[in-house]
Design a protein around this motif. Structure first.
Motif, PDB file in Angstrom:
ATOM      1  N   GLY A 265     -39.714 -11.817   2.641  1.00  0.00           N
ATOM      2  CA  GLY A 265     -39.595 -11.169   3.948  1.00  0.00           C
ATOM      3  C   GLY A 265     -38.328 -10.353   4.057  1.00  0.00           C
ATOM      4  N   LEU A 266     -37.224 -10.903   3.545  1.00  0.00           N
ATOM      5  CA  LEU A 266     -35.971 -10.153   3.567  1.00  0.00           C
ATOM      6  C   LEU A 266     -36.066  -8.897   2.696  1.00  0.00           C
ATOM      7  N   LEU A 267     -36.721  -9.043   1.527  1.00  0.00           N
ATOM      8  CA  LEU A 267     -36.912  -7.872   0.674  1.00  0.00           C
ATOM      9  C   LEU A 267     -37.757  -6.822   1.375  1.00  0.00           C
ATOM     10  N   LEU A 268     -38.777  -7.260   2.069  1.00  0.00           N
ATOM     11  CA  LEU A 268     -39.637  -6.327   2.785  1.00  0.00           C
ATOM     12  C   LEU A 268     -38.862  -5.586   3.881  1.00  0.00           C
ATOM     13  N   VAL A 272     -38.381  -1.548   4.022  1.00  0.00           N
ATOM     14  CA  VAL A 272     -38.794  -0.763   5.191  1.00  0.00           C
ATOM     15  C   VAL A 272     -37.601  -0.005   5.784  1.00  0.00           C
ATOM     16  N   TRP A 273     -36.462  -0.713   5.886  1.00  0.00           N
ATOM     17  CA  TRP A 273     -35.283  -0.057   6.455  1.00  0.00           C
ATOM     18  C   TRP A 273     -34.858   1.147   5.612  1.00  0.00           C
ATOM     19  N   GLN A 274     -34.820   0.956   4.294  1.00  0.00           N
ATOM     20  CA  GLN A 274     -34.437   2.047   3.421  1.00  0.00           C
ATOM     21  C   GLN A 274     -35.520   3.123   3.395  1.00  0.00           C
ATOM     22  N   GLY A 275     -36.773   2.716   3.440  1.00  0.00           N
ATOM     23  CA  GLY A 275     -37.855   3.701   3.420  1.00  0.00           C
ATOM     24  C   GLY A 275     -37.875   4.571   4.659  1.00  0.00           C
ATOM     25  N   VAL A 276     -37.677   3.990   5.838  1.00  0.00           N
ATOM     26  CA  VAL A 276     -37.630   4.777   7.078  1.00  0.00           C
ATOM     27  C   VAL A 276     -36.459   5.754   7.037  1.00  0.00           C
ATOM     28  N   HIS A 277     -35.331   5.291   6.533  1.00  0.00           N
ATOM     29  CA  HIS A 277     -34.168   6.161   6.427  1.00  0.00           C
ATOM     30  C   HIS A 277     -34.474   7.354   5.516  1.00  0.00           C
ATOM     31  N   LEU A 278     -35.137   7.097   4.368  1.00  0.00           N
ATOM     32  CA  LEU A 278     -35.475   8.177   3.447  1.00  0.00           C
ATOM     33  C   LEU A 278     -36.539   9.099   4.031  1.00  0.00           C
TER      34      LEU A 278
END
Length: 625
Positions: A265-268, A272-278
């Motif tokens: 869950g933490l990895l997910l 997601v956080w890094q993906g939204v930023h990108l």
């Protein structure tokens, strides 16, 4: 090997040097099944892991308003769905086959070991532990052997997905590729403690099983002495110890499961956080973000097999250790024998003790130590569990004959024979010479009341031969079980029959009839009976007294009772005080006789010839009386 092909023609020779080596040996002997499970597992896991890529392509096709790409993606998803269904179906079939065949191989090995060792097995390993190994431990071992191939497929799938994500979207793929090994290895520090707790739980469970087995086996005796409550309390305490150990083990495994859930869950969240930023920066598309997100979600499925393999190994390792311990036991003699010969005949001679049982006679053996009697009886059958000189039958060493040939020549019935469940007809259906029928054997063993009891206990069967016997004959009394076991031994009609206390649980009247029946039925055959019963000893052709593993007296029962103090003490249970009192009485009686003889001699000297003759006649009448 398929399930329908079981049992194995030959389960093989196991590597029983340790538990892990035994598990490795089992895996190598199922290499074909393991490779099949690996192939179907890869098809299933890779197909499941391919769905996120399909979802990402579909989302991107919708964003780009491309109907062609959406149709192609839909077809690809349908193909993945078919592959998932086929792979999962055949993976399950292959996994179950591997599990059952591995368990069946272990059970066959244990059954073969039990047959080869015989009574020596329970002398070296507790009966409860043997039961635990052949039941619960077999399932644990089969579980690990089967889980290895699924774990390998899951691990390869994780590697393939990580590589694919790095190639597909390096910015997010690197995060996943670095995070997944951390997830897989995060629980490693907890595994030793979890393994120790699992070992402790299995140890407590084995002790509880052993206690339960012993209690059930001796329930009749416990009820007779009023000790069932005592043993019930012991089992309750043992059961509570198992419960507490299981709870402590479950707590550790629940912690491992929690880590396996929380860390993905933490990895997910990180992905997601890094993906939204990108995505906001325009460096990745929406489809790529959905693909990576879905891939991380789906990877939690194969990651569960990392936890399963750790749990399977933790539970199977102590089980494999116990199984290896049982399978590593060896006979002191070669069961295959060093010579090929027919079953010999002749005198039975034990050079270790000097015991000689002449051919065709009934020899009774008296031992003051019951354990020594059991060891001697086992040695007379050849291939004993303890090292020593071989017993000779007609001059042929029994230990040099194949085990089945030695068993054909000499049959040993121990003091606690086991009755297998089934009908009486099945119980008496044993390898035999054909010279003794069931009716003759049952009559010689005085089983008339046993047959009546079996008929009364069976509601549907009028023929006692078809009446059912419960497990170990627990519905019968100890004497009834002894007599049925004796009848079974008499039916085999071996060249030499060795009976260890065959009438210890029957009354004296029945014992006398059994002694006469066995003597009559075994006429012309060699029979050795270990007993201290005067009723059996009095009907023996030859009685041998064995003390401290050495023959100390030979003769008939009546001779030895009057001439051998040690024999008399064992047979009549005469105490030292009673022996001293009897000796004193004998001395006193001898003194009285001498005094009376001297007085009569003096009286005779004072009589005339006619009166002296009348006195001599009176003494002769008195002596004959």
């Amino acid at each position: 090997m398929q399930i329908q092909d079981l049992p194995y023609p030959d389960p093989g020779v196991p590597d029983a040097r340790s538990g892990p080596r035994f598990l490795w040996w089992l895996g190598r002997n199922q290499l074909g099944g393991q490779l099949k499970a690996l192939a179907w597992g890869l098809l299933h896991f890779v197909s499941v892991s391919a769905l996120p890529f399909c979802v990402g392509l579909a989302v991107q096709a919708v964003v780009d308003r491309s109907g062609t790409r959406l149709a192609r993606t839909g077809a690809l998803m349908a193909l993945c769905g078919v592959a998932i269904a086929v792979g999962d179906t055949f993976l399950h079939r292959t996994a179950v086959t591997n599990w059952i065949t591995a368990a069946a191989r272990v059970q066959q090995l244990l059954a073969r070991q039990s047959a080869e060792l015989g009574s020596a097995l329970t002398r070296r390993v507790a009966a409860g532990e043997v039961v635990a190994v052949s039941t619960g431990d077999v399932e644990k071992i089969g579980w690990f052997v089967e889980a290895v191939s699924r774990f390998t497929a899951a691990a390869l799938t994780v590697v393939v997905v990580c590589v694919g994500l790095v190639v597909y979207q390096p910015a997010l793929g690197v995060i996943v590729a670095v995070g997944l090994p951390v997830l897989a290895l995060a629980v490693l520090p907890l595994l030793p403690r979890a393994t120790r707790r699992a070992d402790f739980q299995r140890e407590k469970a084995g002790r509880a099983t052993e206690l339960a087995s012993d209690t059930v086996a001796g329930l009749r005796v416990l009820r007779g002495i009023g000790g069932e409550e005592l043993f019930l309390d012991r089992y309750r305490r043992a059961s509570q110890e198992v419960r507490r150990a299981a709870v402590r083990s479950a707590r550790m495994w629940s912690l491992i499961s929690a880590i396996q859930v929380s860390l993905p869950g933490l990895l997910l969240i990180a992905v997601v956080w890094q993906g939204v930023h990108l995505a906001r920066q325009g460096r990745i598309t929406v489809g790529e973000l959905v693909t990576v997100y879905s891939a991380v979600m789906v990877l939690t499925y194969p990651l569960r097999h990392f936890e399963e393999i750790a749990m399977a190994y933790s539970f199977s390792r102590p089980s494999a250790k116990r199984a290896a311990r049982v399978l590593s036991l060896r006979r002191t003699t070669d069961a295959g024998g060093s010579r090929e010969a027919d079953a010999p005949s002749g005198d039975l001679y034990d050079p270790a003790t000097g015991l000689l049982a002449p051919s065709g006679s009934l020899t009774a053996v008296v031992c003051g130590d019951p354990d020594a009697a059991g060891r001697l009886a086992e040695r007379l059958g050849g291939h004993p569990s303890e090292a020593g000189p071989s017993v000779l039958l007609g001059g042929v060493p029994l230990d040099e004959l194949p085990l089945d040939t030695a068993r054909t020549a000499v049959l040993v019935q121990d003091k606690d024979p086991v009755l297998l469940s089934g009908s009486l007809r099945e119980l008496l259906d044993v390898p035999a010479s054909g010279g003794v029928g069931a009716e003759e054997a049952l009559a010689a063993a005085q089983c008339g009341d046993v047959l009546d009891a079996l008929v009364q206990g069976s509601l549907d069967e009028g023929d006692p031969m078809d009446a059912r016997i419960t497990e170990r004959g627990r519905s019968l009394s100890g004497g009834q079980r002894q007599r049925l076991a004796l009848a079974r031994s008499l039916i085999t009609d071996p060249e030499v029959l060795v009976l260890d206390e065959p009438t210890s649980a029957v009354d004296s009247h029945t014992e006398a009839r059994i002694a006469e029946g066995v003597r009559t039925l075994r006429t012309g055959r060699t029979t050795v009976v270990f007993t201290s019963s005067p009723l059996l000893l009095d009907r023996a052709d030859r009685v041998v007294m064995v003390h401290e593993d050495e023959v100390v007296a030979v003769g008939t029962h009546r001779e030895l009772v009057h001439t051998d103090p040690l024999y008399r003490a064992v047979v009549t249970r005469e105490t030292d005080d009673e022996a001293a009192l009897r000796t004193s009485l004998d001395d006193h009686e001898a003194a009285l006789r001498k005094t009376r003889h001297d007085d009569r001699a003096a009286l005779r000297n004072g009589l005339d010839d006619e009166a002296a003759n009348r006195l001599d006649t009176f003494e002769e009448i008195e002596e004959s009386a």
